[in-house]
Design a protein around this motif. Structure first.
Motif, PDB file in Angstrom:
ATOM      1  N   VAL A  46      -1.702  16.540  -9.678  1.00  0.00           N
ATOM      2  CA  VAL A  46      -2.010  15.178  -9.125  1.00  0.00           C
ATOM      3  C   VAL A  46      -1.042  14.290  -9.897  1.00  0.00           C
ATOM      4  O   VAL A  46      -1.198  14.112 -11.263  1.00  0.00           O
ATOM      5  CB  VAL A  46      -3.480  14.720  -9.365  1.00  0.00           C
ATOM      6  CG1 VAL A  46      -3.684  13.230  -9.324  1.00  0.00           C
ATOM      7  CG2 VAL A  46      -4.374  15.650  -8.591  1.00  0.00           C
ATOM      8  N   GLY A  47      -0.050  13.683  -9.254  1.00  0.00           N
ATOM      9  CA  GLY A  47       0.872  12.524  -9.848  1.00  0.00           C
ATOM     10  C   GLY A  47       0.285  11.175  -9.463  1.00  0.00           C
ATOM     11  O   GLY A  47      -0.184  10.479 -10.204  1.00  0.00           O
ATOM     12  N   CYS A  48       0.692  11.069  -8.250  1.00  0.00           N
ATOM     13  CA  CYS A  48       0.467   9.495  -7.719  1.00  0.00           C
ATOM     14  C   CYS A  48      -0.812   9.001  -7.491  1.00  0.00           C
ATOM     15  O   CYS A  48      -1.457   8.037  -7.242  1.00  0.00           O
ATOM     16  CB  CYS A  48       1.514   8.945  -6.759  1.00  0.00           C
ATOM     17  SG  CYS A  48       1.297   9.887  -5.173  1.00  0.00           S
ATOM     18  N   GLU A  49      -1.567  10.121  -6.635  1.00  0.00           N
ATOM     19  CA  GLU A  49      -2.813   9.973  -6.177  1.00  0.00           C
ATOM     20  C   GLU A  49      -2.472   8.758  -4.809  1.00  0.00           C
ATOM     21  O   GLU A  49      -3.689   8.134  -4.545  1.00  0.00           O
ATOM     22  CB  GLU A  49      -3.839   9.207  -7.008  1.00  0.00           C
ATOM     23  CG  GLU A  49      -4.486  10.371  -8.004  1.00  0.00           C
ATOM     24  CD  GLU A  49      -5.700  10.074  -8.456  1.00  0.00           C
ATOM     25  OE1 GLU A  49      -5.718   9.123  -9.144  1.00  0.00           O
ATOM     26  OE2 GLU A  49      -6.735  10.992  -8.294  1.00  0.00           O
ATOM     27  N   HIS A  50      -1.430   8.553  -4.110  1.00  0.00           N
ATOM     28  CA  HIS A  50      -1.382   7.724  -3.135  1.00  0.00           C
ATOM     29  C   HIS A  50      -0.679   8.237  -1.929  1.00  0.00           C
ATOM     30  O   HIS A  50       0.001   7.518  -1.365  1.00  0.00           O
ATOM     31  CB  HIS A  50      -0.525   6.526  -3.803  1.00  0.00           C
ATOM     32  CG  HIS A  50      -1.593   5.600  -4.575  1.00  0.00           C
ATOM     33  ND1 HIS A  50      -1.825   5.825  -5.787  1.00  0.00           N
ATOM     34  CD2 HIS A  50      -2.213   4.353  -3.960  1.00  0.00           C
ATOM     35  CE1 HIS A  50      -2.605   4.682  -6.212  1.00  0.00           C
ATOM     36  NE2 HIS A  50      -2.587   3.975  -5.117  1.00  0.00           N
ATOM     37  N   GLY A  51      -0.563   9.607  -2.067  1.00  0.00           N
ATOM     38  CA  GLY A  51       0.490  10.398  -0.930  1.00  0.00           C
ATOM     39  C   GLY A  51       1.682  10.395  -0.799  1.00  0.00           C
ATOM     40  O   GLY A  51       2.569  10.395   0.080  1.00  0.00           O
ATOM     41  N   VAL A  52       2.388  10.055  -2.402  1.00  0.00           N
ATOM     42  CA  VAL A  52       3.649   9.772  -2.113  1.00  0.00           C
ATOM     43  C   VAL A  52       4.714  10.946  -2.895  1.00  0.00           C
ATOM     44  O   VAL A  52       5.740  11.188  -2.440  1.00  0.00           O
ATOM     45  CB  VAL A  52       4.189   8.401  -3.072  1.00  0.00           C
ATOM     46  CG1 VAL A  52       5.575   8.196  -3.326  1.00  0.00           C
ATOM     47  CG2 VAL A  52       3.389   7.259  -2.500  1.00  0.00           C
ATOM     48  N   CYS A  53       4.108  11.517  -3.784  1.00  0.00           N
ATOM     49  CA  CYS A  53       4.770  12.538  -4.720  1.00  0.00           C
ATOM     50  C   CYS A  53       4.859  14.052  -4.342  1.00  0.00           C
ATOM     51  O   CYS A  53       5.638  14.536  -4.543  1.00  0.00           O
ATOM     52  CB  CYS A  53       4.179  12.328  -6.234  1.00  0.00           C
ATOM     53  SG  CYS A  53       2.759  13.145  -6.467  1.00  0.00           S
ATOM     54  N   GLY A  54       3.725  14.133  -3.792  1.00  0.00           N
ATOM     55  CA  GLY A  54       3.808  15.479  -2.919  1.00  0.00           C
ATOM     56  C   GLY A  54       3.278  16.600  -3.899  1.00  0.00           C
ATOM     57  O   GLY A  54       2.807  17.755  -3.473  1.00  0.00           O
ATOM     58  N   SER A  55       2.844  16.228  -5.028  1.00  0.00           N
ATOM     59  CA  SER A  55       2.448  17.424  -6.209  1.00  0.00           C
ATOM     60  C   SER A  55       1.019  18.082  -5.791  1.00  0.00           C
ATOM     61  O   SER A  55       0.775  18.909  -6.489  1.00  0.00           O
ATOM     62  CB  SER A  55       2.509  16.778  -7.397  1.00  0.00           C
ATOM     63  OG  SER A  55       1.401  15.915  -7.601  1.00  0.00           O
ATOM     64  N   CYS A  56       0.338  17.125  -5.131  1.00  0.00           N
ATOM     65  CA  CYS A  56      -1.128  17.609  -4.856  1.00  0.00           C
ATOM     66  C   CYS A  56      -1.099  18.575  -3.628  1.00  0.00           C
ATOM     67  O   CYS A  56      -2.140  18.882  -2.857  1.00  0.00           O
ATOM     68  CB  CYS A  56      -2.100  16.449  -4.682  1.00  0.00           C
ATOM     69  SG  CYS A  56      -1.787  15.632  -3.335  1.00  0.00           S
ATOM     70  N   ARG A  66      -1.486  16.512   1.636  1.00  0.00           N
ATOM     71  CA  ARG A  66      -1.701  16.102   0.281  1.00  0.00           C
ATOM     72  C   ARG A  66      -3.278  16.286   0.223  1.00  0.00           C
ATOM     73  O   ARG A  66      -3.937  15.077   0.710  1.00  0.00           O
ATOM     74  CB  ARG A  66      -1.362  14.587   0.479  1.00  0.00           C
ATOM     75  CG  ARG A  66       0.266  14.784   0.183  1.00  0.00           C
ATOM     76  CD  ARG A  66       1.213  13.837   1.163  1.00  0.00           C
ATOM     77  NE  ARG A  66       2.383  14.332   1.101  1.00  0.00           N
ATOM     78  CZ  ARG A  66       3.472  14.163   0.735  1.00  0.00           C
ATOM     79  NH1 ARG A  66       3.413  13.248  -0.181  1.00  0.00           N
ATOM     80  NH2 ARG A  66       4.492  14.740   0.873  1.00  0.00           N
ATOM     81  N   CYS A  68      -4.633  14.488  -2.137  1.00  0.00           N
ATOM     82  CA  CYS A  68      -5.046  13.326  -2.701  1.00  0.00           C
ATOM     83  C   CYS A  68      -5.661  12.409  -1.667  1.00  0.00           C
ATOM     84  O   CYS A  68      -5.973  11.239  -1.966  1.00  0.00           O
ATOM     85  CB  CYS A  68      -4.217  12.699  -3.686  1.00  0.00           C
ATOM     86  SG  CYS A  68      -2.784  12.008  -3.114  1.00  0.00           S
TER      87      CYS A  68
HETATM   88 FE1  FES Z   1       1.049  12.235  -5.235  1.00  0.00          FE
HETATM   89 FE2  FES Z   1      -1.116  13.338  -3.979  1.00  0.00          FE
HETATM   90  S1  FES Z   1      -0.768  13.273  -5.905  1.00  0.00           S
HETATM   91  S2  FES Z   1       0.972  12.590  -3.056  1.00  0.00           S
END
Ligand code: FES
Ligand code: FES
Length: 162
Positions: A46-56, A66, A68
């Motif tokens: 979990v990186g951004c929790e806003h749907g931006v980074c794609g890590s989730c 995503r 998150c």
């Molecule tokens: Fe970054 Fe979900 S935590 S897109």
């Protein structure tokens, strides 16, 4: 002292990496947090929790999403695949090996999410062009690799599929 409000827990039943799981969760719990905290599958980052980074990114009924941006309760009855589910009979998948061979990762933070998007691509028989791979990767932030190794890894995974 004021009264403490009781949170109504909701039952969630879903299949994760081929195993049926049942848990009670708070209705507001994100799917990403549910996967990491309730299922202890911490490969999903979990990186951004806003749907931006794609890590989730995980697979939700076969599609990369995503986690998150969803509540765990919305995943009730679904089939989820996380990065842990890529391991085949205790061995790394050819996709994961291709990432190692092509230097497709450095710190590894973005890697689980990218692997799941790459896995979704690999389900398709048509080999994607470089541009198509880049298009998919545009939804994933990697601050280490410069992306070239990741693109090569996905191309290699397709070559090994033949
Ligand atoms: Fe970054 Fe979900 S935590 S897109
Ligand atoms: Fe470090 Fe991608 S390998 S963020």
């Amino acid at each position: 002292m004021g009264e403490v409000a009781q949170v109504q827990m909701s039952k969630v039943s879903l299949t994760v990496n081929g195993r049926v799981m049942e848990k009670y969760v708070e209705p507001r719990k994100l799917l990403s947090d549910f996967i990491r905290e309730d299922l202890a599958l911490t490969g999903t980052h979990v990186g951004c929790e806003h749907g931006v980074c794609g890590s989730c990114t995980v697979l939700f009924n076969g599609s990369a999403i995503r986690s998150c941006l969803m509540f765990a309760v919305q995943a009730n009855g679904s089939e989820i695949k996380t990065v842990e589910g890529l391991v085949e009979s205790g061995e790394m998948s050819t996709l994961q090996e291709a990432f190692i061979d092509s230097h497709g990762l450095q710190c590894g933070f973005c890697t689980p999410g990218i692997l799941m998007s790459a896995y979704e691509m690999l389900q398709n028989d048509t080999r994607p062009s470089r541009e198509e791979i880049k298009e998919v990767l545009s939804g994933h932030l990697c601050r280490c690799t410069g992306y070239e190794g990741i693109i090569k890894a996905i191309e290699k995974a397709f070559d090994r599929k033949k």
